[in-house]
Design a protein around this motif. Structure first.
Motif, PDB file in Angstrom:
ATOM      1  N   PRO A   1      -4.912   3.506   4.775  1.00  0.00           N
ATOM      2  CA  PRO A   1      -5.874   4.428   5.382  1.00  0.00           C
ATOM      3  C   PRO A   1      -5.230   5.794   5.643  1.00  0.00           C
ATOM      4  O   PRO A   1      -4.106   5.876   6.132  1.00  0.00           O
ATOM      5  N   GLY A   2      -5.933   6.835   5.232  1.00  0.00           N
ATOM      6  CA  GLY A   2      -5.444   8.188   5.440  1.00  0.00           C
ATOM      7  C   GLY A   2      -4.556   8.725   4.336  1.00  0.00           C
ATOM      8  O   GLY A   2      -4.254   9.915   4.318  1.00  0.00           O
ATOM      9  N   PHE A   3      -4.110   7.888   3.392  1.00  0.00           N
ATOM     10  CA  PHE A   3      -3.268   8.385   2.296  1.00  0.00           C
ATOM     11  C   PHE A   3      -4.146   9.113   1.288  1.00  0.00           C
ATOM     12  O   PHE A   3      -5.114   8.542   0.773  1.00  0.00           O
ATOM     13  N   THR A   4      -3.818  10.365   1.010  1.00  0.00           N
ATOM     14  CA  THR A   4      -4.625  11.173   0.085  1.00  0.00           C
ATOM     15  C   THR A   4      -3.794  11.772  -1.042  1.00  0.00           C
ATOM     16  O   THR A   4      -4.240  12.696  -1.719  1.00  0.00           O
TER      17      THR A   4
ATOM     18  N   SER B   1      -4.141   2.358  -1.570  1.00  0.00           N
ATOM     19  CA  SER B   1      -3.843   3.366  -0.567  1.00  0.00           C
ATOM     20  C   SER B   1      -4.039   2.859   0.855  1.00  0.00           C
ATOM     21  O   SER B   1      -5.077   2.267   1.169  1.00  0.00           O
TER      22      SER B   1
ATOM     23  N   LYS C   1       0.830  -1.206   0.000  1.00  0.00           N
ATOM     24  CA  LYS C   1       0.000   0.000   0.000  1.00  0.00           C
ATOM     25  C   LYS C   1       0.864   1.255   0.000  1.00  0.00           C
ATOM     26  O   LYS C   1       1.865   1.344   0.722  1.00  0.00           O
TER      27      LYS C   1
ATOM     28  N   GLY D   1       1.696   4.701   1.231  1.00  0.00           N
ATOM     29  CA  GLY D   1       1.466   5.323   2.525  1.00  0.00           C
ATOM     30  C   GLY D   1       1.721   4.377   3.684  1.00  0.00           C
ATOM     31  O   GLY D   1       1.653   4.771   4.840  1.00  0.00           O
ATOM     32  N   ASN D   2       2.018   3.107   3.355  1.00  0.00           N
ATOM     33  CA  ASN D   2       2.359   2.121   4.384  1.00  0.00           C
ATOM     34  C   ASN D   2       3.214   1.035   3.725  1.00  0.00           C
ATOM     35  O   ASN D   2       2.700   0.033   3.260  1.00  0.00           O
TER      36      ASN D   2
END
Length: 153
Positions: A102-105, A100, A54, A56-57
């Protein structure tokens, strides 16, 4: 034809890869009238994903941007094998999918990797409409997938 798309790719230090084999029951690209519709392309090189996970992680936004560029290069290979890059009139639409966390924008920044490649190769004809979509999962746990619609002569 020193300023054609193949020459532009060479200037960028890039070469078209072999067309990625489909993962299921579809073809890499299909022409209908003056448009080529390219199936979703993953960041594959020599049949292997360049990264998994993912954004962002575990996969940084910068790494994902590079992976999106690889997806775009794979899309160009599919177009070239079907109609030849020299016949591209316009990159019409790019859709980028970003697996993505969670929280990746930052999906738009990731998909810029593909958009910027099209601009570098085709100039004004590489400017396109676009969607950058965050998703929970992509095939094979790929971080990025790109599909393209191209107008051809």
């Amino acid at each position: 034809m020193s300023n054609g798309p193949h020459a532009k790719l060479a200037e960028l230090g890039l070469t078209l890869p072999e067309v990625a084999a489909p993962l299921a029951s579809y073809v890499p690209a299909v022409q209908s009238g003056q448009h080529v519709y390219v199936s979703g392309q993953l960041p594959l090189a020599e049949g292997k994903l360049l990264a998994t996970g993912k954004v962002g992680n575990g996969v940084s936004a910068e790494q994902a941007k590079d992976l999106a560029q690889r997806c775009a290069l794979n899309a160009l290979a599919a177009v070239d094998s079907l109609v030849g890059l020299e016949n591209v009139v316009k990159i019409v639409k790019l859709t980028g999918f970003v697996a993505s966390a969670p929280g990746f924008t930052g999906q738009p920044g990731v998909v810029n990797g593909a958009s910027e490649l099209f601009g570098a190769v085709f100039g004004e004809a590489g400017r396109h409409a676009r969607s950058a979509v965050g998703v929970a999962e992509l095939p094979l746990d790929a971080p990025v997938e790109v599909e393209v619609i191209v107008e051809v002569a």
